[in-house]
Motif scaffolding. Sequence first.
Motif, PDB file in Angstrom:
ATOM      1  N   ALA A   1       0.810  -1.216   0.000  1.00  0.00           N
ATOM      2  CA  ALA A   1       0.000   0.000   0.000  1.00  0.00           C
ATOM      3  C   ALA A   1       0.843   1.266   0.000  1.00  0.00           C
ATOM      4  CB  ALA A   1      -0.941  -0.001   1.196  1.00  0.00           C
ATOM      5  N   ASP A   2       2.072   1.160   0.457  1.00  0.00           N
ATOM      6  CA  ASP A   2       2.882   2.369   0.629  1.00  0.00           C
ATOM      7  C   ASP A   2       3.832   2.605  -0.541  1.00  0.00           C
ATOM      8  OD1 ASP A   2       4.387   0.173   0.980  1.00  0.00           O
ATOM      9  OD2 ASP A   2       5.252   0.794   2.905  1.00  0.00           O
ATOM     10  N   ALA A   3       3.593   1.924  -1.646  1.00  0.00           N
ATOM     11  CA  ALA A   3       4.526   2.067  -2.767  1.00  0.00           C
ATOM     12  C   ALA A   3       4.396   3.458  -3.389  1.00  0.00           C
ATOM     13  CB  ALA A   3       4.224   1.005  -3.812  1.00  0.00           C
ATOM     14  N   ASP A   4       5.446   3.866  -4.032  1.00  0.00           N
ATOM     15  CA  ASP A   4       5.488   5.188  -4.662  1.00  0.00           C
ATOM     16  C   ASP A   4       4.629   5.168  -5.924  1.00  0.00           C
ATOM     17  OD1 ASP A   4       6.023   7.435  -6.094  1.00  0.00           O
ATOM     18  OD2 ASP A   4       8.219   7.235  -5.991  1.00  0.00           O
ATOM     19  N   PRO A   5       3.558   5.944  -5.963  1.00  0.00           N
ATOM     20  CA  PRO A   5       2.664   5.871  -7.126  1.00  0.00           C
ATOM     21  C   PRO A   5       3.266   6.451  -8.392  1.00  0.00           C
ATOM     22  CG  PRO A   5       1.904   7.539  -5.570  1.00  0.00           C
ATOM     23  CD  PRO A   5       3.061   6.857  -4.922  1.00  0.00           C
ATOM     24  N   SER A   6       4.394   7.110  -8.287  1.00  0.00           N
ATOM     25  CA  SER A   6       4.989   7.630  -9.523  1.00  0.00           C
ATOM     26  C   SER A   6       5.831   6.560 -10.222  1.00  0.00           C
ATOM     27  CB  SER A   6       5.847   8.861  -9.217  1.00  0.00           C
ATOM     28  OG  SER A   6       7.045   8.447  -8.585  1.00  0.00           O
ATOM     29  N   GLN A   7       5.965   5.424  -9.609  1.00  0.00           N
ATOM     30  CA  GLN A   7       6.731   4.342 -10.205  1.00  0.00           C
ATOM     31  C   GLN A   7       5.795   3.302 -10.822  1.00  0.00           C
ATOM     32  OE1 GLN A   7      10.187   4.361 -10.255  1.00  0.00           O
ATOM     33  NE2 GLN A   7       9.757   6.438  -9.555  1.00  0.00           N
ATOM     34  N   CYS A   8       6.302   2.657 -11.845  1.00  0.00           N
ATOM     35  CA  CYS A   8       5.519   1.579 -12.452  1.00  0.00           C
ATOM     36  C   CYS A   8       6.019   0.273 -11.873  1.00  0.00           C
ATOM     37  CB  CYS A   8       5.680   1.593 -13.966  1.00  0.00           C
ATOM     38  SG  CYS A   8       4.494   0.513 -14.763  1.00  0.00           S
ATOM     39  N   HIS A   9       5.317  -0.250 -10.913  1.00  0.00           N
ATOM     40  CA  HIS A   9       5.800  -1.389 -10.152  1.00  0.00           C
ATOM     41  C   HIS A   9       5.435  -2.692 -10.826  1.00  0.00           C
ATOM     42  CE1 HIS A   9       6.710   1.328  -6.890  1.00  0.00           C
ATOM     43  NE2 HIS A   9       5.517   1.854  -7.067  1.00  0.00           N
ATOM     44  N   GLN A  10       6.340  -3.562 -10.752  1.00  0.00           N
ATOM     45  CA  GLN A  10       6.068  -4.972 -10.966  1.00  0.00           C
ATOM     46  C   GLN A  10       5.400  -5.247 -12.307  1.00  0.00           C
ATOM     47  OE1 GLN A  10       7.325  -6.862  -8.847  1.00  0.00           O
ATOM     48  NE2 GLN A  10       6.208  -8.762  -8.744  1.00  0.00           N
ATOM     49  N   LEU A  11       6.034  -4.749 -13.355  1.00  0.00           N
ATOM     50  CA  LEU A  11       5.510  -5.137 -14.669  1.00  0.00           C
ATOM     51  C   LEU A  11       5.738  -6.615 -14.934  1.00  0.00           C
ATOM     52  CD1 LEU A  11       6.490  -2.011 -16.696  1.00  0.00           C
ATOM     53  CD2 LEU A  11       4.357  -3.224 -17.087  1.00  0.00           C
ATOM     54  N   LEU A  12       6.724  -7.162 -14.253  1.00  0.00           N
ATOM     55  CA  LEU A  12       7.091  -8.556 -14.505  1.00  0.00           C
ATOM     56  C   LEU A  12       6.894  -9.380 -13.242  1.00  0.00           C
ATOM     57  CD1 LEU A  12      10.443  -7.721 -16.336  1.00  0.00           C
ATOM     58  CD2 LEU A  12       8.329  -8.453 -17.432  1.00  0.00           C
TER      59      LEU A  12
END
Lengths: 448, 448, 448, 448
Positions: D364-375
Amino acid sequence: MAPASSPLPTLATPGPAPASPALPAHYQAVRAQSVALVQPLLPEDTVVQPTLDVSPPKWHLAHTTWFWETFLLKNYLPDYEVFHPDYAFLFNSYYNSLGSRVNRADRGTLSRPPLADVYRYRTYVDEHMATLLGQLAELPAAATELVELGLHHEQQHQELLATDIKYILSTNPLAPAYLEQSAMPAATTAPADFASPGGATRPAAWLPVPGGIYAIGHQQEGFSFDNELPVHEVLVAPFELQNRLVTNGDFLQFIEAGGYGQFQFWLGEGWDLVNREGWLAPLYWSQDPDGQWLRYGPSGLAPLNLAAPVSHISFYEADAYAHWAGTRLPTEAEWETAARHFGATPQGGNWLETGHFDPQPLAADADPSQCHQLLGDCWEWTYSPYHAYPGYQRAAGALGEYNGKFMINQLVLRGGSCATPESHIRLTYRNFFHADKRWQFTGLRLAR
Amino acid sequence: MAPASSPLPTLATPGPAPASPALPAHYQAVRAQSVALVQPLLPEDTVVQPTLDVSPPKWHLAHTTWFWETFLLKNYLPDYEVFHPDYAFLFNSYYNSLGSRVNRADRGTLSRPPLADVYRYRTYVDEHMATLLGQLAELPAAATELVELGLHHEQQHQELLATDIKYILSTNPLAPAYLEQSAMPAATTAPADFASPGGATRPAAWLPVPGGIYAIGHQQEGFSFDNELPVHEVLVAPFELQNRLVTNGDFLQFIEAGGYGQFQFWLGEGWDLVNREGWLAPLYWSQDPDGQWLRYGPSGLAPLNLAAPVSHISFYEADAYAHWAGTRLPTEAEWETAARHFGATPQGGNWLETGHFDPQPLAADADPSQCHQLLGDCWEWTYSPYHAYPGYQRAAGALGEYNGKFMINQLVLRGGSCATPESHIRLTYRNFFHADKRWQFTGLRLAR
Amino acid sequence: MAPASSPLPTLATPGPAPASPALPAHYQAVRAQSVALVQPLLPEDTVVQPTLDVSPPKWHLAHTTWFWETFLLKNYLPDYEVFHPDYAFLFNSYYNSLGSRVNRADRGTLSRPPLADVYRYRTYVDEHMATLLGQLAELPAAATELVELGLHHEQQHQELLATDIKYILSTNPLAPAYLEQSAMPAATTAPADFASPGGATRPAAWLPVPGGIYAIGHQQEGFSFDNELPVHEVLVAPFELQNRLVTNGDFLQFIEAGGYGQFQFWLGEGWDLVNREGWLAPLYWSQDPDGQWLRYGPSGLAPLNLAAPVSHISFYEADAYAHWAGTRLPTEAEWETAARHFGATPQGGNWLETGHFDPQPLAADADPSQCHQLLGDCWEWTYSPYHAYPGYQRAAGALGEYNGKFMINQLVLRGGSCATPESHIRLTYRNFFHADKRWQFTGLRLAR
Amino acid sequence: MAPASSPLPTLATPGPAPASPALPAHYQAVRAQSVALVQPLLPEDTVVQPTLDVSPPKWHLAHTTWFWETFLLKNYLPDYEVFHPDYAFLFNSYYNSLGSRVNRADRGTLSRPPLADVYRYRTYVDEHMATLLGQLAELPAAATELVELGLHHEQQHQELLATDIKYILSTNPLAPAYLEQSAMPAATTAPADFASPGGATRPAAWLPVPGGIYAIGHQQEGFSFDNELPVHEVLVAPFELQNRLVTNGDFLQFIEAGGYGQFQFWLGEGWDLVNREGWLAPLYWSQDPDGQWLRYGPSGLAPLNLAAPVSHISFYEADAYAHWAGTRLPTEAEWETAARHFGATPQGGNWLETGHFDPQPLAADADPSQCHQLLGDCWEWTYSPYHAYPGYQRAAGALGEYNGKFMINQLVLRGGSCATPESHIRLTYRNFFHADKRWQFTGLRLAR
């Protein structure tokens, strides 16, 4: 990896043409053509449905009429009363927005309303449409757009009428002719090489098309379906396209080389299909006891004309042929790019006048450096899925079901066929069918 | 249990009657009746096949004609030339002996030959049959036997024409009438209790039949099918049979008691069928939005007549009703014994003249001590399999396929229906259908 | 035809035997036999279902246990707690009265509960059943009747276990043996003519049976299913029955005469089936590349033994063979009459001890004037539908679903097979299957 | 319309890496992982096939072994003798080049060879592979390439093992756990928001990706499948992609808004499917009697975790969701462009060690400006058909059937899932399934 720098100049989204004084006459001509197509048939021919894809001709005559009643008359002609309260249920094709309807598989079980009532329905609607068309200038632009759509809708069904009638008659063990030879317009009787099936074939040649970023989609004035929009840019690598369609003679070589029996040329689902159905040749081909190839056409069974484009093949057969020939099918972007490059113009679609109810032989003496007849012989299978163009939006309401909901598991075909009305053919037209379908006038042109 | 006192006297195998001078007239009358049945239809109605069991009326007209051509004219009329070389393929029903044929499921896809050609075929064959019938006395007895068979064959198809036409029209969302009320013979318009659906119902009563050893099978002069032979003895225990058929009113009570929803009344395969198909009532019944029961009949949808025999029910429904009522169905031996005991005589079958194209209401004032109308209202499901009588032998050749090969997985029905031509009804007639079939005029009579 | 002189004396409806002190031991023996049958299998073998008719062996082990739990323990053992709350859903076979259940077609998708849990379930139920059986004398008679029914139910499933296991292993491309030759009891290894497949065949002879009125149905002490009742009289005409079953050698002659390719010997539905399925021989027969006939059996593929009764044939094949041979199948009344006449006694069913898991060769030196082995080789197809005997009433409650609801579209088989436990075979036993089924030990005996 | 001027610099077609000394160890590790996956199962679990798409785990273990035997040992290890002559027939998946094989639908009927024999087969092949790997340097480069392919082939089947096992266990009415909670690695037990299904969801955000001409396809060192080649240029318009996958919580809003009941969001074939199958939620979702949403996962049924990515949805559901949300799915070119742009690196695939056998909640606390976990979370449906890249050529021989023949009627999925081994994930990987498939770990990410 350099980002592209080619902004599209100004691509005004093309709208419908303004309501023209010629519209009532065009309406009448289009409507008359549907009736003319059915005229050679007997009432019995107009009700049967030998396979799910095929609709009874009577149904086409009624459904196209229902379209005018539903989208125009009920919305724009004050106090219009529907011809029959049950026809909306009977003749809706697939519009969920417009309520329940007869199962498609049951269309061939409906003997009523009789053909005579359907003609009465047409007359009733045409009379009211005449009134409406007289008032069109005072109505919202949307009404004019719907009239244009309705005309193209009816023309689409004219092509389906041609292909469905052909299928209905062909599956009859008596193989009756649609038009007796004597009833055919002079233009179609006995083209020299039609009579001599082994007639010379125009030589195939590869014509280069330069690569680049091209704008694809409907860009000029006039009507288009929503699926031809928005105009958008595509990157096309240089390629070559053949100057002509693959002919029956070409395809016969594939057959004689055992093409239908060698899995390595086929897509897996195509290979399963070919084996399950026992396909050994295109639809409508057969061999007489002496091994002579015959083909069912509008005047019944006749010797196969080697010089005519092969038609009534599935995408699987087109693709397998291309693999066997060491080539490939073009994408729809390549096809449209080439058509623009070669300045293709519609030449087919006059089939009702000419009696050309089948792809005509390719003239043997044509210049092989030209790309002939991209429009109007056969629908050409492309190697492109029928997906939405980038930015495509389905319309609201029932018309949103016209094209958008079919954009899966089908392939784009380009070019128009001998059964496509001439005024209905466009460079940007995106026809679409599932890969296994063969009852349309479908052929192929090679690329590499 | 005392054995019955009816020893079989002399059981001469009944052969056909000698060729009668009236035969040509009878031939013409029977043939004309087939045409009369189709007369109210439009050409479109004559080609469709909404379900596998139903054949297009045009097919019936042609198939019965093919029968005469194949079994009589080709064998017995010198130099006879067939009307069309392909008709043997098109109109053979199921005779393996006579070569390949159109798949039954494809009968409804064949628009050609058109109805007009089928009428021409009938005329051509009738003219040649007139010649043949004039020579019949000089021909072998087998020819006369075949003529009799051909007439009964055509009468069988007349009943099928009636039931198939009913089904074709009923499945159309427009629910068209076969005969407009005004076109019906006076006899059929407005029987008092037809107009008042709640009309009084004749009271049911149980009539005893003594047990014994009885001879079953065709014993008198005149024609029978081979499946009614040989005559043989059966042991029948004493039983009781109801004086009348179960009525729509009776059956409605079963429905209202939840009979379609309680597995304990049903055979397992019937229960699965009812649930798979969603059956909640006999075929042709429906409820209007107010819950009023309607029923499709020859003049279209009409209120359910409670006093008429229930018809268009499957064996499963008949059996479930009988279980629910604490009774059972009779065996065919019981049925035939009772029919002989009560002196049943054919009374139905005059439907074409009377316009009775549906079971008629049972007269409310009938004497309940009599067993009314065993012959001619509905085919009555029996609890007997359609098996060969002991000693039955299939005939050699194609006629051996007429009855014998169907003797499995079907049940015998007795009595004849409102759609059975009167001269076609016999006490010993063994009709047969699968347990799930409902499109015939099938009803039930209770036994215990 | 003189009526027979055998009036039925006093037909006391046979009830269950009084609870015997040997019952607990019999219970244990029967239960152990089910386990013994599965013992040669691997866990993997016990879960698969290669065709709808076949149930996984694990399912049989659990379902038979569920029967004891549901009908006995839950009703008669105070405070009994079910082994697992979901097993009633998982292992109910077809009882609508007892709620919803796994679709039959899905039995082969259920890997859980594992085989080990099913064995635990059996032990748990057996322990509680031991308690119950100890109290049986104090319980209502219905409890004792249910115990008898449960034992016969389990024995029925033992035959199904044998036939289902055979089918499961046979469809595996590895064609594994159920029992290695070395693991078979001595009695079964190498009967002289099993080793020599062309061994002499006992000559067939026709044995006469006098006509008359006979009482049919279960008449002696001891258990029967409800479908063997009520006892009732039938009239049987004089007939002859063959002294032995049709053998593989006999049937091979039918095959070699082209019997599978000639429609005139076949019932219509059988002919369609044979062609649709491509049947050319009984189930489990195959030909090696040299044309040598092989047959899958409990020790794997082996040369066809010509002297053994033909088995694993459908009713259609039995009927076609009989037609081809110019004879017919007996009715069940004839069969039971003959069995009483010849004093047939159960001789089969000892297969688990002997390892006879397949019909054994008919001893070549047997006396042809005797009717050998009516009971215990193969189930013999009769020409009688599986219908209720006159006066039959379904029991109330779940047991009413045991037999009655299946009384349609099936045929009676008589005699018992090599896979029927000996104590389960009776003269009056009515087995029943659909005409197309071949995976049971089904053969035929000719009558005329 | 200016032609593009961006020649691709030098895109050397990437070949396999040279045979590495670590290869034998990697081989052993990969092979061990397949066995480890099956280890929690019982033998019974390894043979069933509850639906056509799912293969029995035992089959996967054997088929992957057959691959090594067929492509490596038989071709490159002198004097290699196959383990069993019938296994080529039993365990060939779909290679027409390699002869006939068991019908796919029959895989679940094969109890033999038993699991124990399949393990013996694995050991036998692994021992011989050890020998071969020791000689790899002396063999042609093609052998090394085949070893790499074989490893990736086995890893593909590991993902199928995970999804097939999940399906097998989930369809069992007992809903057994694959791994008991206690048996799970610590990492997977009770992530905070797994325990609290309503846990906070990372906010979604739109991340822009610039347009341009990009090179697509496998460009770095190391292995790729042939369908990732050739590298080619595509024109991508500027677009935005969401920073995270759509979650269960998001998808629940679609359900609660009636999304499954409104045709306008659906493709036509999807709408028909949803209605025919009665889909109301993703696969594995159910509601308890209180309306609480549950979801089947590796430890059995558990409350739906709103913070985890939605998975087990068809393309139709993904597409309908995107329409409902006013967005769309990315094309595969967009997806790959974005993945390169954001520098995505494989993070999933470690599921066997972590016990993550299901997509994990998004922190829940991930940085929303990053595109996380495409893979590595879910395979992401793209709006691109699985077609050949321009210039793609099928390999000769059996390997030509590996990918090419499937290039029709399927859609590309990108990214890899929680069940994809980490060393098997690549930026350019093109997974593909039909639009109706749901049993894979399939989810979606929105674009616009």
